[in-house]
Design a protein around this motif. Structure first.
Motif, mmCIF file in Angstrom:
data_model
loop_
_atom_site.group_PDB
_atom_site.id
_atom_site.type_symbol
_atom_site.label_atom_id
_atom_site.label_comp_id
_atom_site.label_asym_id
_atom_site.label_seq_id
_atom_site.Cartn_x
_atom_site.Cartn_y
_atom_site.Cartn_z
ATOM 1 N N GLY A 57 22.811 27.751 20.750
ATOM 2 C CA GLY A 57 22.866 26.693 21.802
ATOM 3 C C GLY A 57 21.825 25.097 21.827
ATOM 4 O O GLY A 57 21.528 24.768 20.964
ATOM 5 N N ALA A 94 18.742 29.719 29.687
ATOM 6 C CA ALA A 94 19.365 29.825 28.521
ATOM 7 C C ALA A 94 18.234 31.559 27.792
ATOM 8 O O ALA A 94 17.409 31.346 28.517
ATOM 9 C CB ALA A 94 19.012 28.828 26.976
ATOM 10 N N ALA A 139 14.577 31.681 31.474
ATOM 11 C CA ALA A 139 14.805 32.041 30.318
ATOM 12 C C ALA A 139 14.240 33.272 30.115
ATOM 13 O O ALA A 139 13.447 34.185 30.599
ATOM 14 C CB ALA A 139 14.273 30.421 29.578
#
Length: 540
Positions: free
Chosen positions: A198, A246, A285
């Motif tokens: 990613g 993420a 995250a």
């Protein structure tokens, strides 16, 4: 008392009740014109001398400031922003502005070549008037830096990294998310970052693929002399950027090995490394970070049982809103090494930071752990296990600051000292400020002394300014409890097995927080080997 010069007599203070007492209305007069004149002349001469010294100091400081301004200007013109500076820019580094001779000498030997421009400039500014801590400093009262001060730190030999086999420090879950640093230098052939997917960025600052605004911010504001030395000596930095929302699927395994191979053969030369790690997690995250510190055996041409080297690391972690980090550290350096580490954590609103640390290596080990909750509803969990053996001094200095409402922090510190010459040190400070209402803070330190004359210095410190809080702290220092030994022996087990069970289970609360079966087995083997070396046999 009125007496002629030059045989005047001052009153005996003992006859007046001592040096801190004079009867009310007492007057002491010396009626001596010649003596008074000599005193006046002496005072005038002293004042003139002091004035001349002040002028010389001003001129010297002005010259030093001009030297630093010129050096800073030369470094700024080299360009590069936060990236690694060029060799020409690094060559402009001047150590003449650093007053402490040991610090300036270490910088001359270790800070040669390209460095991190922004860090190096801040490091030299921080070190200009700094002094190496001694036991007269409160924060180092129980930690003697003599093993470091007696040595001459030099840069590590870069050629030694080729002989290192890093296969012994692997994690099955992190085969493709692994960073290997040898003497603070990134080894691409021993690292594997193919599993970082990613928009997540993991790499070296010198690669030029990323920048990091957080680099050096916390260490410059809250760091001490050792952090300043790292800033001046660091040649590169590991940068981890996790964007908003993420999740790092696998643990990020950062292996930091030391070879003890010095670039100089001068007497007292100690190989030195200054690794730097920066981890930034954006809003929401998540990441799991595992750090291991060890001696890379077999890399030295003439190996010794406990090679001496200095690992001086710094890690800065920034957690934005609702971010989560699980952090594991295993420190297993050589017993001849000096391991100094500073970890700075900044937590925004709703973030969570959990640390599990195992420390059992180094002749001298010092970890400065500083956590600042800069937002509401933050959670901080700190768990540390220390095993200090023969000739070791292992020190944990932690500080957690709560500045906002509904924050939570819990710290567990456990220490075993297994030799008469071993020492464990814990200085834990939890500061609950005025605006940190409705917070919960807990701190406990449990210490186990296995032999007579083993030493532990514990200073739990809880400072509370807010009035709506739930806070507890405590400390215990003891040998194995007789009642516990009796209970286990009553089940038919021998005294040796009973003692072994209690020692093995003492640190289990901390080790159980470590993720990964292979890492837990490696920690168990390290603990057993350390205890065996100090003749503490585990039969279970």
């Amino acid at each position: 008392s009125r007496n002629p010069c030059p045989t005047h007599v001052t009153p005996d203070v003992n006859t007046l009740g001592g040096p801190d007492f004079l009867p009310v209305g007492s007057t002491i007069v010396c009626n001596m014109s010649a003596c008074a004149m000599r005193a006046v002349h002496a005072s005038v001469a002293a004042a003139a001398g002091a004035d001349r010294r002040c002028q010389k100091m001003s001129q010297k400081n002005g010259a030093a400031a001009a030297t630093w301004r010129g050096r800073a200007a030369r470094v700024r013109t080299s360009g590069g922003g936060g990236r690694a500076a060029t060799a020409e820019g690094a060559a402009a580094v001047e150590t003449s502005t650093v007053e402490d001779k040991w610090i300036s000498g270490s910088l001359e030997r270790c800070a040669a070549g390209a460095g991190i421009e922004r860090l190096r400039e801040a490091g030299y500014t921080q070190l200009a008037q700094a002094r190496m801590p001694t036991r007269r400093n409160e924060e180092f009262r129980f930690t003697d830096l003599a093993p470091l001060i007696a040595a001459s730190p030099v840069a590590a030999d870069p050629a030694a990294a080729a002989a290192v086999d890093a296969a012994a420090w692997t994690l099955q879950a992190a085969d493709a998310t692994r960073v290997v640093l040898i003497d603070g230098v990134f080894c691409a052939d021993k690292s594997n970052l193919s599993g970082v997917g990613g928009d997540i960025q993991v790499g070296m600052l010198s690669a030029g693929a990323m920048s990091c605004a957080a680099l050096g911010v916390q260490s410059a504001r809250r760091g001490g002399v050792l952090a300043g030395l790292n800033a001046a000596m660091a040649t590169d930095a590991v940068v981890v950027n996790v964007p908003a929302g993420a999740h790092l699927a696998a643990p990020l395994h950062i292996v930091q090995l030391s070879t003890a191979a010095a670039a100089s053969t001068a007497p007292g030369a100690m190989a030195t490394s200054a690794p730097r790690v920066v981890i930034v997690l954006a809003e929401g995250a998540e990441a799991d970070v595992v750090e291991e510190f060890a001696f890379a055996g077999g890399a030295v041409a003439d190996p010794v049982a406990d090679p001496a080297y200095w690992h001086n690391g710094v890690c800065e972690i920034v957690l934005e809103k609702d971010a989560t980090v699980t952090h594991t550290m295993v420190q297993a350096q050589s017993r001849g090494a000096v391991h100094t580490r500073a970890t700075y954590v900044s937590q925004a609103e709703g973030s969570s930071y959990a640390l599990a640390e195992v420390s059992l290596g180094g002749q001298l080990g010092r970890h400065d752990l500083v956590v600042e909750q800069v937002g509401a509803r933050t959670v901080t969990e700190l768990a540390c296990f220390v095993l200090a053996g023969e000739g070791q001094c292992l020190d944990l200095h932690s500080k957690v600051t709560l500045d906002h409402e509904e924050g939570k922090t819990n710290q567990i510190h456990k220490c075993i000292v297994s030799a008469a010459t071993g020492r464990g040190v814990f200085d834990g400070n939890v500061q609950v400020n005025k605006l940190a209402q409705r917070t919960a803070a807990g701190q406990i330190s449990r210490n186990l002394l296995l032999v007579p004359k083993a030493t532990v210095n514990v200073k739990p410190n809880l400072q509370i300014v807010a009035d709506d809080v739930v806070c507890t702290h405590g400390c215990t220092v003891s040998d194995l409890e007789e009642e516990e030994l009796f209970y286990i022996q009553s089940r038919g087990l021998s005294p040796a097995i009973a003692r072994s069970l209690l020692v093995a289970g003492f640190g289990l609360e901390i080790v159980s927080k470590v993720r990964g079966k292979d890492l837990k087995e490696r920690i168990a083997a390290l603990i057993r080997a350390s205890l065996d070396r100090d003749n503490v046999k585990l039969t279970v």
